[in-house]
Motif scaffolding. Structure first.
Motif, PDB file in Angstrom:
ATOM      1  N   UNK A 149     -37.383 -19.815   3.783  1.00  0.00           N
ATOM      2  CA  UNK A 149     -37.832 -18.446   4.031  1.00  0.00           C
ATOM      3  C   UNK A 149     -37.684 -18.079   5.502  1.00  0.00           C
ATOM      4  N   UNK A 150     -38.042 -19.008   6.378  1.00  0.00           N
ATOM      5  CA  UNK A 150     -37.902 -18.757   7.813  1.00  0.00           C
ATOM      6  C   UNK A 150     -36.432 -18.558   8.174  1.00  0.00           C
ATOM      7  N   UNK A 151     -35.570 -19.411   7.632  1.00  0.00           N
ATOM      8  CA  UNK A 151     -34.131 -19.294   7.891  1.00  0.00           C
ATOM      9  C   UNK A 151     -33.596 -17.944   7.403  1.00  0.00           C
ATOM     10  N   UNK A 152     -33.975 -17.560   6.180  1.00  0.00           N
ATOM     11  CA  UNK A 152     -33.525 -16.278   5.623  1.00  0.00           C
ATOM     12  C   UNK A 152     -33.996 -15.105   6.488  1.00  0.00           C
ATOM     13  N   UNK A 153     -35.279 -15.154   6.870  1.00  0.00           N
ATOM     14  CA  UNK A 153     -35.864 -14.058   7.649  1.00  0.00           C
ATOM     15  C   UNK A 153     -35.178 -13.884   8.994  1.00  0.00           C
ATOM     16  N   UNK A 154     -34.986 -14.977   9.707  1.00  0.00           N
ATOM     17  CA  UNK A 154     -34.399 -14.879  11.042  1.00  0.00           C
ATOM     18  C   UNK A 154     -32.895 -14.627  10.992  1.00  0.00           C
ATOM     19  N   UNK A 155     -32.215 -15.090   9.946  1.00  0.00           N
ATOM     20  CA  UNK A 155     -30.785 -14.783   9.799  1.00  0.00           C
ATOM     21  C   UNK A 155     -30.600 -13.287   9.555  1.00  0.00           C
ATOM     22  N   UNK A 156     -31.443 -12.706   8.704  1.00  0.00           N
ATOM     23  CA  UNK A 156     -31.389 -11.265   8.449  1.00  0.00           C
ATOM     24  C   UNK A 156     -31.591 -10.480   9.740  1.00  0.00           C
ATOM     25  N   UNK A 157     -32.469 -11.002  10.596  1.00  0.00           N
ATOM     26  CA  UNK A 157     -32.830 -10.285  11.816  1.00  0.00           C
ATOM     27  C   UNK A 157     -31.848 -10.517  12.964  1.00  0.00           C
ATOM     28  N   UNK A 214     -29.312 -12.342  19.648  1.00  0.00           N
ATOM     29  CA  UNK A 214     -30.278 -13.385  19.291  1.00  0.00           C
ATOM     30  C   UNK A 214     -29.687 -14.438  18.359  1.00  0.00           C
ATOM     31  N   UNK A 215     -28.447 -14.229  17.927  1.00  0.00           N
ATOM     32  CA  UNK A 215     -27.829 -15.145  16.978  1.00  0.00           C
ATOM     33  C   UNK A 215     -27.782 -16.578  17.500  1.00  0.00           C
ATOM     34  N   UNK A 216     -27.666 -16.738  18.822  1.00  0.00           N
ATOM     35  CA  UNK A 216     -27.592 -18.071  19.417  1.00  0.00           C
ATOM     36  C   UNK A 216     -28.878 -18.872  19.235  1.00  0.00           C
ATOM     37  N   UNK A 217     -29.974 -18.178  18.878  1.00  0.00           N
ATOM     38  CA  UNK A 217     -31.246 -18.858  18.677  1.00  0.00           C
ATOM     39  C   UNK A 217     -31.470 -19.292  17.233  1.00  0.00           C
ATOM     40  N   UNK A 218     -30.453 -19.131  16.405  1.00  0.00           N
ATOM     41  CA  UNK A 218     -30.530 -19.635  15.028  1.00  0.00           C
ATOM     42  C   UNK A 218     -30.237 -21.133  15.068  1.00  0.00           C
ATOM     43  N   UNK A 219     -31.184 -21.869  15.595  1.00  0.00           N
ATOM     44  CA  UNK A 219     -31.057 -23.303  15.821  1.00  0.00           C
ATOM     45  C   UNK A 219     -32.383 -23.976  15.485  1.00  0.00           C
ATOM     46  N   UNK A 220     -32.345 -25.257  15.132  1.00  0.00           N
ATOM     47  CA  UNK A 220     -33.572 -25.981  14.755  1.00  0.00           C
ATOM     48  C   UNK A 220     -34.670 -25.909  15.813  1.00  0.00           C
ATOM     49  N   UNK A 221     -34.293 -26.031  17.089  1.00  0.00           N
ATOM     50  CA  UNK A 221     -35.283 -26.032  18.168  1.00  0.00           C
ATOM     51  C   UNK A 221     -36.125 -24.762  18.158  1.00  0.00           C
ATOM     52  N   UNK A 222     -35.481 -23.617  17.898  1.00  0.00           N
ATOM     53  CA  UNK A 222     -36.187 -22.331  17.911  1.00  0.00           C
ATOM     54  C   UNK A 222     -36.859 -22.044  16.574  1.00  0.00           C
ATOM     55  N   UNK A 223     -36.111 -22.182  15.491  1.00  0.00           N
ATOM     56  CA  UNK A 223     -36.627 -21.825  14.172  1.00  0.00           C
ATOM     57  C   UNK A 223     -37.788 -22.709  13.733  1.00  0.00           C
ATOM     58  N   UNK A 224     -37.699 -24.006  14.047  1.00  0.00           N
ATOM     59  CA  UNK A 224     -38.691 -24.948  13.535  1.00  0.00           C
ATOM     60  C   UNK A 224     -39.667 -25.428  14.611  1.00  0.00           C
ATOM     61  N   UNK A 225     -39.745 -24.656  15.694  1.00  0.00           N
ATOM     62  CA  UNK A 225     -40.647 -25.004  16.789  1.00  0.00           C
ATOM     63  C   UNK A 225     -42.061 -24.497  16.545  1.00  0.00           C
ATOM     64  N   UNK A 226     -42.779 -24.234  17.623  1.00  0.00           N
ATOM     65  CA  UNK A 226     -44.196 -23.870  17.519  1.00  0.00           C
ATOM     66  C   UNK A 226     -44.425 -22.477  16.926  1.00  0.00           C
ATOM     67  N   UNK A 227     -43.374 -21.629  16.861  1.00  0.00           N
ATOM     68  CA  UNK A 227     -43.523 -20.284  16.300  1.00  0.00           C
ATOM     69  C   UNK A 227     -43.184 -20.251  14.812  1.00  0.00           C
TER      70      UNK A 227
END
Length: 242
Positions: A170-178, A184-197
């Motif tokens: 769900x997080x991946x889908x949400x941020x990919x859509x956005x 911001x596409x460069x932040x579609x990475x594990x460090x950002x997506x699966x971090x503290x946020x």
């Protein structure tokens, strides 16, 4: 000398075969864990130097490397401004495979290994990590590897908090859509997506959610809106003229 609570050691294959660790780092890691006894290891550099037949300085370097690589956490017990004791702890939260260190292996009468529930902790997590990373790569067009230590660390941290595969998707889908197609596409990475946020992203409303558009949108079998919808549109137009 610090007491041990073991009758030997067993090193998981993922640690023994790791290319991220030197042979000395591997055996240091096992020795630190064997001295833990469920609490922490407070052995000094002098102890490790004498045990392994190396210098105090070399022992300190190896422990520092294990800390830099995220395998060992180092803390200090202070007496005012003086360090009273150094405390070492294997990072089992970020690397669940360490839960298998020194775990007794049971044998059946036939000599084969019995199934032991904890033996699957790491392999199960690794399979989940693989599914998550592959899903991200397919959605974002990226090429991240599921065996990368940093990627595993972020995903394991969220798994340990109780999040599921569906939450990651769900997080991946949400941020990919956005973010896809934007700066911001460069932040579609594990460090950002699966971090503290991660939890914040999980609760974010998905952009362009299918629930937000009419039922007829995208339906190839129905090329125009229903009469009911057309009637609603006309009423809206009339109200806007008033």
């Amino acid at each position: 000398m610090q007491e041990r609570a073991f009758k030997g050691i067993w090193i998981p294959a993922e640690i023994w075969l790791s290319k991220d660790l030197t042979i000395m780092e591997k055996i240091f890691l096992v020795e630190i864990d064997s001295l833990d006894n469920g609490y922490s290891c407070y052995a000094s550099n002098k102890y490790f130097a004498e045990f392994f037949g190396i210098t105090n300085g070399r022992a300190s370097q190896i422990i520092s490397k294990l800390s830099e690589k995220g395998y060992v956490n180092i803390d200090y017990e202070m007496d005012g401004k003086l360090i009273k004791k150094r405390i070492l702890k294997v990072n089992k939260m970020a690397y669940p495979v360490f839960n298998l260190l020194n775990t007794p292996i049971k044998y059946s009468k036939g000599g084969y290994l019995e199934n032991y529930k904890d033996n699957n902790i790491y392999s199960n997590n690794l399979n989940l990590i693989k599914d998550i990373v592959e899903y991200l790569n397919n959605k974002a067009g990226t090429k991240y590897h599921y065996k990368t230590k940093d990627t595993q660390k972020h995903i394991n941290a969220r798994l340990s908090e109780g999040f599921t595969l569906e939450d990651f998707k769900k997080v991946i889908d949400t941020k990919c859509d956005e973010w896809l197609g934007t700066d911001m596409e460069k932040f579609l990475r594990p460090m950002t997506l699966f971090g503290t946020k991660f939890e914040s992203y999980l609760n974010q409303k998905r952009k362009g959610n299918i629930e937000d558009v009419p039922d007829w949108y995208g339906n190839t079998k129905q090329t125009e809106p229903t009469p009911e919808l057309l009637e609603k549109i006309e009423k809206m137009k009339e109200s806007m003229r008033l």
